[in-house]
Design a protein around this motif. Structure first.
Motif, PDB file in Angstrom:
ATOM      1  N   LEU A 180      37.984  47.408  39.935  1.00 37.95           N
ATOM      2  CA  LEU A 180      39.095  46.989  39.090  1.00 37.95           C
ATOM      3  C   LEU A 180      38.653  46.833  37.641  1.00 37.95           C
ATOM      4  CD1 LEU A 180      42.025  46.111  38.823  1.00 37.95           C
ATOM      5  CD2 LEU A 180      41.335  43.797  39.501  1.00 37.95           C
ATOM      6  N   THR A 181      37.426  46.373  37.425  1.00 40.49           N
ATOM      7  CA  THR A 181      36.904  46.261  36.058  1.00 40.49           C
ATOM      8  C   THR A 181      36.841  47.627  35.377  1.00 40.49           C
ATOM      9  OG1 THR A 181      35.588  44.331  36.699  1.00 40.49           O
ATOM     10  CG2 THR A 181      34.954  45.475  34.684  1.00 40.49           C
ATOM     11  N   VAL A 196      44.378  50.605  39.186  1.00 39.74           N
ATOM     12  CA  VAL A 196      44.587  49.168  38.993  1.00 39.74           C
ATOM     13  C   VAL A 196      45.585  48.640  40.021  1.00 39.74           C
ATOM     14  CG1 VAL A 196      45.551  47.439  37.431  1.00 39.74           C
ATOM     15  CG2 VAL A 196      43.980  49.155  36.548  1.00 39.74           C
ATOM     16  N   LYS A 197      46.674  49.357  40.212  1.00 44.36           N
ATOM     17  CA  LYS A 197      47.676  48.929  41.196  1.00 44.36           C
ATOM     18  C   LYS A 197      47.103  48.971  42.612  1.00 44.36           C
ATOM     19  CE  LYS A 197      52.374  49.815  42.849  1.00 44.36           C
ATOM     20  NZ  LYS A 197      51.984  49.679  44.252  1.00 44.36           N
ATOM     21  N   LEU A 198      46.327  49.997  42.910  1.00 44.19           N
ATOM     22  CA  LEU A 198      45.745  50.121  44.243  1.00 44.19           C
ATOM     23  C   LEU A 198      44.820  48.934  44.528  1.00 44.19           C
ATOM     24  CD1 LEU A 198      44.484  53.422  45.773  1.00 44.19           C
ATOM     25  CD2 LEU A 198      43.102  51.377  46.004  1.00 44.19           C
ATOM     26  N   CYS A 199      43.992  48.570  43.563  1.00 46.47           N
ATOM     27  CA  CYS A 199      43.086  47.434  43.759  1.00 46.47           C
ATOM     28  C   CYS A 199      43.873  46.133  43.910  1.00 46.47           C
ATOM     29  CB  CYS A 199      42.115  47.331  42.585  1.00 46.47           C
ATOM     30  SG  CYS A 199      40.905  48.673  42.483  1.00 46.47           S
ATOM     31  N   GLY A 200      44.928  45.972  43.111  1.00 49.11           N
ATOM     32  CA  GLY A 200      45.745  44.768  43.219  1.00 49.11           C
ATOM     33  C   GLY A 200      46.405  44.643  44.576  1.00 49.11           C
ATOM     34  N   ASP A 201      46.946  45.739  45.092  1.00 48.14           N
ATOM     35  CA  ASP A 201      47.573  45.709  46.415  1.00 48.14           C
ATOM     36  C   ASP A 201      46.556  45.369  47.504  1.00 48.14           C
ATOM     37  OD1 ASP A 201      49.925  46.379  45.181  1.00 48.14           O
ATOM     38  OD2 ASP A 201      49.828  48.514  45.688  1.00 48.14           O
ATOM     39  N   CYS A 229      42.121  38.749  33.075  1.00 44.96           N
ATOM     40  CA  CYS A 229      42.686  40.063  32.769  1.00 44.96           C
ATOM     41  C   CYS A 229      44.203  40.104  32.948  1.00 44.96           C
ATOM     42  CB  CYS A 229      42.042  41.131  33.657  1.00 44.96           C
ATOM     43  SG  CYS A 229      40.297  41.337  33.320  1.00 44.96           S
ATOM     44  N   ARG A 230      44.800  38.958  33.249  1.00 47.35           N
ATOM     45  CA  ARG A 230      46.253  38.831  33.322  1.00 47.35           C
ATOM     46  C   ARG A 230      46.884  39.700  34.410  1.00 47.35           C
ATOM     47  NH1 ARG A 230      48.185  36.009  28.926  1.00 47.35           N
ATOM     48  NH2 ARG A 230      46.663  35.646  27.290  1.00 47.35           N
ATOM     49  N   HIS A 231      46.216  39.799  35.524  1.00 45.92           N
ATOM     50  CA  HIS A 231      46.834  40.392  36.714  1.00 45.92           C
ATOM     51  C   HIS A 231      47.539  39.249  37.449  1.00 45.92           C
ATOM     52  CE1 HIS A 231      44.863  44.216  36.073  1.00 45.92           C
ATOM     53  NE2 HIS A 231      43.685  43.623  36.020  1.00 45.92           N
ATOM     54  N   PHE A 232      48.733  38.926  36.964  1.00 47.05           N
ATOM     55  CA  PHE A 232      49.364  37.668  37.339  1.00 47.05           C
ATOM     56  C   PHE A 232      49.716  37.591  38.820  1.00 47.05           C
ATOM     57  CE2 PHE A 232      50.586  37.873  32.721  1.00 47.05           C
ATOM     58  CZ  PHE A 232      49.733  36.855  32.333  1.00 47.05           C
ATOM     59  N   GLN A 233      50.154  38.693  39.401  1.00 47.24           N
ATOM     60  CA  GLN A 233      50.564  38.636  40.804  1.00 47.24           C
ATOM     61  C   GLN A 233      49.384  38.293  41.709  1.00 47.24           C
ATOM     62  OE1 GLN A 233      52.262  42.270  42.330  1.00 47.24           O
ATOM     63  NE2 GLN A 233      53.076  41.277  44.166  1.00 47.24           N
ATOM     64  N   VAL A 234      48.270  38.966  41.509  1.00 48.89           N
ATOM     65  CA  VAL A 234      47.084  38.670  42.316  1.00 48.89           C
ATOM     66  C   VAL A 234      46.549  37.289  41.972  1.00 48.89           C
ATOM     67  CG1 VAL A 234      44.768  39.433  42.922  1.00 48.89           C
ATOM     68  CG2 VAL A 234      46.546  41.117  42.468  1.00 48.89           C
ATOM     69  N   ALA A 235      46.535  36.938  40.694  1.00 45.24           N
ATOM     70  CA  ALA A 235      46.016  35.632  40.287  1.00 45.24           C
ATOM     71  C   ALA A 235      46.838  34.506  40.910  1.00 45.24           C
ATOM     72  CB  ALA A 235      46.021  35.517  38.767  1.00 45.24           C
ATOM     73  N   GLN A 236      48.169  34.634  40.928  1.00 48.51           N
ATOM     74  CA  GLN A 236      49.002  33.586  41.510  1.00 48.51           C
ATOM     75  C   GLN A 236      48.769  33.468  43.011  1.00 48.51           C
ATOM     76  OE1 GLN A 236      51.335  31.393  39.746  1.00 48.51           O
ATOM     77  NE2 GLN A 236      50.828  30.446  41.706  1.00 48.51           N
ATOM     78  N   ALA A 237      48.586  34.603  43.675  1.00 47.94           N
ATOM     79  CA  ALA A 237      48.306  34.564  45.115  1.00 47.94           C
ATOM     80  C   ALA A 237      46.964  33.872  45.383  1.00 47.94           C
ATOM     81  CB  ALA A 237      48.312  35.976  45.692  1.00 47.94           C
ATOM     82  N   CYS A 238      45.967  34.123  44.547  1.00 46.46           N
ATOM     83  CA  CYS A 238      44.668  33.458  44.706  1.00 46.46           C
ATOM     84  C   CYS A 238      44.790  31.956  44.439  1.00 46.46           C
ATOM     85  CB  CYS A 238      43.637  34.084  43.770  1.00 46.46           C
ATOM     86  SG  CYS A 238      43.166  35.782  44.168  1.00 46.46           S
TER      87      CYS A 238
END
Length: 625
Positions: free
Chosen positions: A243-244, A255-260, A285-294
């Motif tokens: 992802l980096t 990026v989307k694949l790693c987030g999913d 990195c402001r990947h908010f959907q993954v960050a909120q799930a974490c």
């Protein structure tokens, strides 16, 4: 046609052609040549026609074969799916053929294999990427099509000025050019606009040196191969590195694949010591959907996270942010105090291992950290007995002055010292100290289990009765409230009944609700006749073979004699919990909300925490800074 004039022969030929090709057209009776009006040939332009002996003779056999060939050509066009409006040797059809036999073939896999072959065989490469001690021959066209960053690196102006559009990481991005043939790309952060070389296309020997972290360098070959094949292997250990790179070089689909991938493997990352790195990277990195799930997983499963070896990797600011959340699920506040003490011990060990720090510097830094995190421990939510036992804690003995001062706030709350409480309330976030979290201790909550869930009949319910404290401070008394909890996991059925009113009786028809409903009823109100409480529903589940709290629903409610029931509808998606029996026979199709060895138990924790006027009635949001 011997013995006929040229005009008569042409007239007969045209009639044959028209009758064969256009049978529906009206036939015309052309007059004989003797009846045609005479024409003054002197006014017509003269043409130098060749002698009649040089003209080719008109062979009717050839004409017949040509007609047959054209007819066959039309039939061939219809059967092969070619353009029907301009087929048959240039003849435009007025009635296009049917497209029922038209087939579109997809041979994209073969094309991808050919592109992948270019990478595997290193054929026709025109650029070399150097990462660490490895060299990766590549193709400028493939890199540029896949990445805007590579496109600008390989084709735009290197000697122009810096332009920075957006920066997604905390570290700056830079590019430098050597005097020779190499361009060196420095840094691990992301920038959309980069400086590039206008003379790149003039030489096929250019080389680009990419400075990557060791973790990113170890997966760079897999990352580069994705450009050619669209395939990549991802696991919890390497997903952040991939992802980096995807962020750095702006590969949006990757990026989307790693987030999913991360969204469905968060529990697995937690038990394998990767969750903290996932959380901190996605926040930065402001990947908010993954960050909120974490963040949700950490808040609702702090017991699981605190026992992982990467718990000490939490940055102080992020840990403080988590400690400010009201929906943090923990056994009690003393348990959270011990987790913070565990984190502080890991920070001390890390500071002591750094050669640049001496003992004095370590102690000074630890006092700053201690004050920062202990300010968010809610000592008023501990009972007086728990506060007294806390004096024996090794952490309290080592930092007695700081911790005892915070413990005094709790003692003032239980003693009802209003002046001291008002002082604390005037501080920023002071109300949070007097606000209960979602505690799972028996004095706050109880567990409702529905065993053998598949055999539960439709519209049937399960009931739980438990008691909890009706007030927070000890000086307010020890009154308890009794709660009755009813769960309807397979829908609600209201049978038809008759309502007796003063005019007579009114028939109320039956009604069926396709919902998962949970009802909380207060059976024993305090003497005041009402009670404000925060009701939290903690729903357990299994994901990535890890049992944890998957969902939390909470609501503030004022229970009174006129409003003693609080309903939670659509607590769980009905179809996701009640999968058809055929689907539930396979383990992969089992509802994620069913736990146990046989995946047939529905587990729900019910938390009831009393609220007072000094509690925070809002739900603080996690700050993604």
């Amino acid at each position: 046609m011997a013995g006929r004039s040229d005009f008569e022969s042409w007239s007969v030929l045209m009639r044959v052609v028209y009758s064969k090709w256009f049978p529906t057209l009206p036939r015309h009776n052309y007059p004989p040549p003797t009846q045609l009006p005479s024409t003054d040939t002197t006014t017509l332009p003269r043409h130098n026609y060749p002698p009649s002996t040089q003209l080719p003779s008109l062979d009717t056999t050839t004409l017949h074969r040509s007609r047959i060939f054209r007819s066959a050509a039309r039939e061939s066009c219809c059967s092969t799916g070619v353009d029907k409006t301009n087929c048959c040797d240039g003849f435009k059809m007025t009635n296009p053929c049917s497209s029922a036999a038209e087939i579109e073939f997809n041979n994209s896999d073969s094309v991808l294999q050919k592109i992948g072959y270019l990478y595997s065989k290193r054929e026709m490469t025109d650029v070399t990427l150097i990462v660490g001690n490895q060299e990766f021959p590549a193709h400028r066209l493939i890199l540029s099509v896949s990445s805007e960053v590579f496109q600008q690196l390989l084709f735009d102006d290197l000697w122009g000025s810096w332009v920075q559009i957006e920066e997604r990481l905390y570290q700056n991005y830079s590019v430098s050019a050597t005097e020779g043939e190499e361009i060196v790309l420095l840094g691990s952060s992301y920038a959309e606009v980069m400086l590039t070389n206008p003379h790149w296309a003039e030489s096929q020997e250019k080389r680009v040196v990419l400075q990557e972290s060791p973790a990113c360098a170890s997966v760079f070959e897999e990352f580069l191969q994705y450009f050619y094949t669209g395939r990549i292997h991802i696991n919890p250990e390497v997903v952040v590195s991939i992802l980096t790179l995807a962020d750095k070089y702006n590969i949006k689909d990757l990026v989307k694949l790693c987030g999913d991938y991360m969204l469905v493997h968060i529990p697995h990352a937690a038990v394998n010591n990767h969750l903290v790195s996932w959380l901190q990277y996605t926040v930065q990195c402001r990947h908010f959907q993954v960050a909120q799930a974490c963040v949700n997983f950490v808040k609702w499963n702090i017991d699981l996270v605190a026992n992982a070896s990467d718990f000490g990797d939490f940055e102080p600011d992020m840990l403080v942010n988590l400690l400010q959340q009201n929906d943090l699920v923990v056994h009690n506040e003393v348990t959270l105090f011990n987790y913070v003490g565990q984190w502080l011990a890991l920070q001390r060990e890390r500071l002591a291992n750094e050669a640049t720090n001496d003992a004095t510097d370590v102690d000074a830094h630890m006092e700053v950290l201690l004050e920062e995190v202990m300010a968010n421990i809610r000592f008023p939510m501990m009972s007086p007995r728990q506060l007294a036992d806390l004096l024996l804690s090794p952490l309290t003995k080592h930092y007695k002055e700081i911790i005892v001062e915070r413990m005094a706030i709790g003692m003032s709350f239980h003693a009802g010292q209003k002046e001291r409480i008002e002082e604390v309330l005037s501080e920023e976030e002071g109300r949070l100290l007097f606000t209960p979290r979602l505690y799972k201790a028996f004095s706050w909550s109880s567990l409702l289990s529905v065993e053998n869930f598949p055999s539960l009949a439709s519209y049937h319910s399960r009931t739980l009765v438990f008691s909890s404290h009706s007030c927070l401070a000890e000086h307010a008394g020890d009154h308890v409230c009794e709660w009755v909890v009813d769960i309807y996991p397979k829908g609600v059925w209201f049978k038809k009944f008759f309502l007796i009113v003063w005019q007579g009786t009114v028939e109320v028809p039956e009604n069926v609700l396709k919902t998962v409903r949970l009802s909380v009823t207060c059976k024993d109100l305090p003497m005041e006749g009402e009670m404000r409480a925060r009701v939290g529903i903690l729903i357990c589940g299994v994901q990535a073979n890890v049992e944890h709290i998957m969902k939390v629903v909470e609501r503030n409610h004022r229970f009174s004699r006129d409003d003693m029931v609080l309903n939670f509808d659509d607590l769980i998606p009905f179809d996701e919990l009640n999968k058809p029996l055929v689907e539930m026979l396979g383990s992969e199709q089992t509802s994620p909300y069913l736990t146990g060895r046989n995946r047939d138990i529905l587990k729900i924790h019910i938390v009831v925490a009393p609220l007072t006027d000094i509690c925070s009635m809002t739900f603080p949001q996690f700050s993604f800074k």
